[in-house]
Structures are given as C-alpha cells and as structure tokens.
Scaffold this motif. Structure first.
Motif, PDB file in Angstrom:
ATOM      1  N   ARG A 139      56.590  25.078  12.465  1.00 23.62           N
ATOM      2  CA  ARG A 139      57.373  25.978  12.210  1.00 23.62           C
ATOM      3  C   ARG A 139      56.803  26.647  10.433  1.00 23.62           C
ATOM      4  NH1 ARG A 139      61.450  20.573  11.375  1.00 23.62           N
ATOM      5  NH2 ARG A 139      59.574  19.886   9.380  1.00 23.62           N
TER       6      ARG A 139
ATOM      7  N   ILE B  79      58.948  18.355  23.221  1.00 21.63           N
ATOM      8  CA  ILE B  79      58.211  19.399  23.799  1.00 21.63           C
ATOM      9  C   ILE B  79      58.291  19.016  25.087  1.00 21.63           C
ATOM     10  CG2 ILE B  79      56.080  17.977  23.372  1.00 21.63           C
ATOM     11  CD1 ILE B  79      55.233  21.750  23.198  1.00 21.63           C
TER      12      ILE B  79
ATOM     13  N   TYR C 211      60.554  29.291  13.271  1.00 19.54           N
ATOM     14  CA  TYR C 211      59.469  28.601  14.686  1.00 19.54           C
ATOM     15  C   TYR C 211      58.923  28.720  15.372  1.00 19.54           C
ATOM     16  CZ  TYR C 211      62.109  24.103  13.695  1.00 19.54           C
ATOM     17  OH  TYR C 211      62.604  23.567  12.864  1.00 19.54           O
ATOM     18  N   TYR C 212      57.879  29.132  15.370  1.00 18.31           N
ATOM     19  CA  TYR C 212      56.533  29.551  16.535  1.00 18.31           C
ATOM     20  C   TYR C 212      55.792  28.703  17.507  1.00 18.31           C
ATOM     21  CZ  TYR C 212      56.741  32.847  12.075  1.00 18.31           C
ATOM     22  OH  TYR C 212      56.791  33.590  11.167  1.00 18.31           O
ATOM     23  N   CYS C 213      56.079  29.583  18.328  1.00 19.46           N
ATOM     24  CA  CYS C 213      54.931  28.585  19.967  1.00 19.46           C
ATOM     25  C   CYS C 213      54.029  29.568  19.409  1.00 19.46           C
ATOM     26  CB  CYS C 213      56.148  29.499  20.787  1.00 19.46           C
ATOM     27  SG  CYS C 213      54.894  29.490  22.462  1.00 19.46           S
TER      28      CYS C 213
ATOM     29  N   ARG D 114      52.132  19.065  19.310  1.00 15.13           N
ATOM     30  CA  ARG D 114      51.213  20.366  19.827  1.00 15.13           C
ATOM     31  C   ARG D 114      50.501  19.370  21.001  1.00 15.13           C
ATOM     32  NH1 ARG D 114      48.034  20.645  14.441  1.00 15.13           N
ATOM     33  NH2 ARG D 114      47.396  18.453  13.558  1.00 15.13           N
TER      34      ARG D 114
ATOM     35  N   CYS E 126      59.819  29.093  24.855  1.00 15.04           N
ATOM     36  CA  CYS E 126      58.639  29.869  24.342  1.00 15.04           C
ATOM     37  C   CYS E 126      58.260  30.770  26.536  1.00 15.04           C
ATOM     38  CB  CYS E 126      57.874  29.411  23.804  1.00 15.04           C
ATOM     39  SG  CYS E 126      56.146  30.651  23.876  1.00 15.04           S
TER      40      CYS E 126
ATOM     41  N   TRP F 281      54.153  23.973  18.688  1.00 17.15           N
ATOM     42  CA  TRP F 281      55.310  24.474  18.117  1.00 17.15           C
ATOM     43  C   TRP F 281      55.211  24.255  16.795  1.00 17.15           C
ATOM     44  CZ3 TRP F 281      59.233  27.872  20.317  1.00 17.15           C
ATOM     45  CH2 TRP F 281      58.972  27.668  21.387  1.00 17.15           C
TER      46      TRP F 281
ATOM     47  N   LEU G 235      61.488  23.233  23.421  1.00 19.35           N
ATOM     48  CA  LEU G 235      61.456  22.458  21.951  1.00 19.35           C
ATOM     49  C   LEU G 235      62.551  22.070  22.211  1.00 19.35           C
ATOM     50  CD1 LEU G 235      59.778  20.585  19.780  1.00 19.35           C
ATOM     51  CD2 LEU G 235      60.328  22.706  18.270  1.00 19.35           C
TER      52      LEU G 235
ATOM     53  N   GLU H 122      59.378  33.679  22.375  1.00 18.85           N
ATOM     54  CA  GLU H 122      60.324  33.053  21.382  1.00 18.85           C
ATOM     55  C   GLU H 122      61.857  33.277  21.917  1.00 18.85           C
ATOM     56  OE1 GLU H 122      56.740  31.972  19.153  1.00 18.85           O
ATOM     57  OE2 GLU H 122      58.074  33.575  19.755  1.00 18.85           O
TER      58      GLU H 122
END
Length: 119
Positions: free
Chosen positions: A38, A70, A94-96, A50, A22, A36, A81, A6
């Motif tokens: 968080r 997205i 924030y995570y992918c 998602r 990402c 994504w 995002l 990311e």
C-alpha cells in the motif's frame, strides 16, 4: 506475462471491513509468490502482507497483524485481502503484486485500488 487487476476498494468508516480482490491472468496464483502493498499520500510504498520465500507461510506488517488476512482461491485464480477493524491510518492505494518463483523482485503489479477509512 502476468496481469493483475485489483478491486474492492472504497470508503468505509473506522472499525469497518473491506475485502480486496486481485484477479490474476497469465499464470495461476498457486505458482506465484504474491503480496499486498500500500501507499498512502506523501509516503513510500510499504508491504502489508506477502508470501515467504518458500511460500510455506505469510508475513504480515506489524501494523496489520490480527486485522488483515490474505487468502487465495486457486479455482478463481484470485488473491484476496480481508481487512477488518480498519483505521484511518489504513487509508492508501492498495496494490497486488507477484513475483515468479526464484525471483527476488515483485515484477508484476496491479493498477491499485483506493481504500479510504473515515474517522
């Protein structure tokens, strides 16, 4: 094996915008179900947006509907995002994440990118 990286986080004022990226490797984003997530300090990780199980649609958390979008660029093998009208409550890492078709769990995660929204 899928690797996700990311980028794009940072500090922004309330009402501002950021776009997270990402970059995927190992598989093309078009063959994955992605999303994504968080995690804010002291809180559990939550989903932001998602792919649906079929991949035909996307599901957004109520808290971000109408503000976050997205998207994918298959040529760049990158998931994005777009975050608009940011609020202090959006502050989080924030995570992918990605899962293979047919898998229930997201088995592949990026390292996360910090988003901080100041009031």
């Amino acid at each position: 094996q899928v690797q996700l990286v990311e980028s794009g986080g940072g500090l922004v004022q309330s009402g501002g915008s950021l776009r997270l990226s990402c970059a995927a490797s190992g598989r093309t984003v078009g063959t994955l179900r992605m999303g994504w997530f968080r995690q804010a300090p002291g809180k559990e990780r939550e989903f932001v947006v998602r792919d649906s199980w079929s991949g035909q649609s996307t599901n957004y958390a109520d808290s971000v509907k109408g503000r976050f979008t997205i998207s994918r660029d298959n040529a760049k093998n990158t998931l994005y995002l777009q975050m608009n009208s940011l609020k202090p409550d959006d502050t989080a890492v924030y995570y992918c994440a990605a899962r293979l078709l047919g898998d229930y769990d997201y088995n592949y995660w990026g390292q996360g990118t910090q988003v901080t929204v100041s009031s």
